[in-house]
Design an enzyme around this catalytic site. Structure first.
Site, short mmCIF file in Angstrom:
data_model
loop_
_atom_site.label_atom_id
_atom_site.label_comp_id
_atom_site.label_asym_id
_atom_site.label_seq_id
_atom_site.Cartn_x
_atom_site.Cartn_y
_atom_site.Cartn_z
N TYR A 284 0.81 -1.29 0.07
CA TYR A 284 -0.26 0.16 -0.18
C TYR A 284 0.79 1.20 -0.09
CZ TYR A 284 -2.99 3.63 1.74
OH TYR A 284 -3.95 4.83 1.93
N GLU A 291 2.17 6.37 -7.18
CA GLU A 291 0.98 7.20 -7.70
C GLU A 291 1.70 8.75 -7.27
OE1 GLU A 291 -2.48 6.38 -5.63
OE2 GLU A 291 -2.54 4.16 -6.15
#
Length: 360
Positions: A284, A291
């Protein structure tokens, strides 16, 4: 004379307090609740300081009922006390500083959300017979489970195709595969992420018990990266960061969707469950970092192309660049990372300690 105190481990539910006194072969056990809401414990037994008399007192944070349920075994003394009011306590004792002899009982420990789920499960089990006798079974239950099973199956196949495709190309082409990831896998990723919108709709229709907002945040966040950053900027489609974003997404999902598939048919595979709740913890933050890199790389492109810019009056300037919106999104992205990872780390730490205690 020095007062010896045993090790005491505690856990709670909304209506009860559980204490486990680490005292073996306990005799002459004397447990009482004083008027000032203080629990007094005395017993003879074998503890950390050998075979002696041990005692302790705990002044509870909130009132409890006077009835005390206790059970002595060869290894410990178990105590259960009911709260006057069914609510979650932020700590056990009135004093904020925790006594040195007191520690969480990780064998029984649940956080508030897990305890609520356990309480809900108990209530559902108690009411199951009466509900079934009064209310007809949902005639569409099988159809709903079939739909959820097929949805998770399709998503699993889609992300598996992306994962296998990228892995094979990585072994064959090496680093050259980084730069054409979008052109080889984008269509399937578009399909999977558009399908993921159903994960926002399903809670609204009552098909799943997961929350609406967590699903919406995850789906919206990914779609911003996929459709806005990668899809609308040709300059970003040949960047290596696309590979890392897609690869991390697909790695998480090839374990998440099979877990939900098995849940639809009431089956659990322990290894898959462990991977579902453990593997995404390192993946994660790595995904958020990837991103964020994509967002940062896109900022000068949006400034130059003026794509999605907001028109302004001539007095204020030509337009407001979309990059300012992305900079705000970047801050929110890392704020969400901190909050979620802190919660996940506590869950993982508790699970690890629980297993470690059982091994001992």
């Amino acid at each position: 004379m020095q007062i010896l105190t045993p090790h005491v481990y505690w856990a709670q539910r909304h209506g009860e307090i559980y204490l486990r006194v680490d005292l073996s072969d306990a005799t002459d056990v004397d447990i009482s609740l004083q008027e000032d809401n203080t629990l007094q414990f005395k017993a003879q037994g074998h503890g950390a300081k050998g075979d002696n008399q041990y005692e302790f007192s705990l002044e509870f944070l909130e009132p409890v009922k006077p009835e005390i349920h206790q059970k002595s075994t060869q290894r410990q003394v178990d105590i259960k006390i009911k709260k006057q009011e069914e609510r979650w306590w932020e700590r056990l004792t009135l004093r904020e500083k925790k006594p040195l002899f007191l520690a969480p009982d990780f064998d029984r420990w649940l956080d508030e959300s897990d305890a609520e789920m356990e309480l809900q499960a108990k209530e559902e089990k108690i009411n199951k017979i009466s509900v079934e006798s009064r209310v007809r079974k949902d005639p569409y239950l099988g159809l709903k489970k079939g739909y959820l099973f097929m949805y998770n199956l399709v998503q699993f196949l889609g992300f598996s195709w992306i994962f296998v495709n990228m892995t094979v190309r990585l072994f064959i082409l090496g680093q050259d595969s980084f730069y054409d990831t979008f052109h080889t896998t984008a269509d399937m990723m578009y399909f999977c992420q558009m399908m993921a919108v159903l994960e926002v709709i399903n809670p609204l229709l009552g098909l799943v018990k997961t929350g609406f907002f967590p699903a919406m945040i995850q789906v919206a966040g990914r779609n911003v990266i996929l459709f806005v950053i990668f899809g609308s900027l040709e300059e970003m489609q040949n960047q290596a960061v696309v590979f890392f974003v897609f690869y991390l997404w697909s790695t998480i999902e090839i374990f998440r969707y099979p877990f939900y598939m098995l849940a639809c048919i009431g089956t659990e595979w322990k290894l898959l469950t462990w991977l579902r709740y453990s593997l995404w913890m390192p993946l994660y933050p790595l995904g958020v970092v990837a991103e964020a890199v994509a967002v940062i790389q896109s900022l000068p492109i949006f400034d130059e192309s003026r794509l999605f810019s907001i028109p302004l009056p001539s007095v204020l300037g030509r337009s407001l660049s979309f990059s300012y919106t992305l900079q705000l999104y970047l801050v929110l992205m890392f704020l969400g990372l901190f909050v979620n990872f802190r919660h996940l780390y506590k869950q993982r730490q508790r699970r690890y300690r629980s297993r470690k205690r059982k091994v001992r």
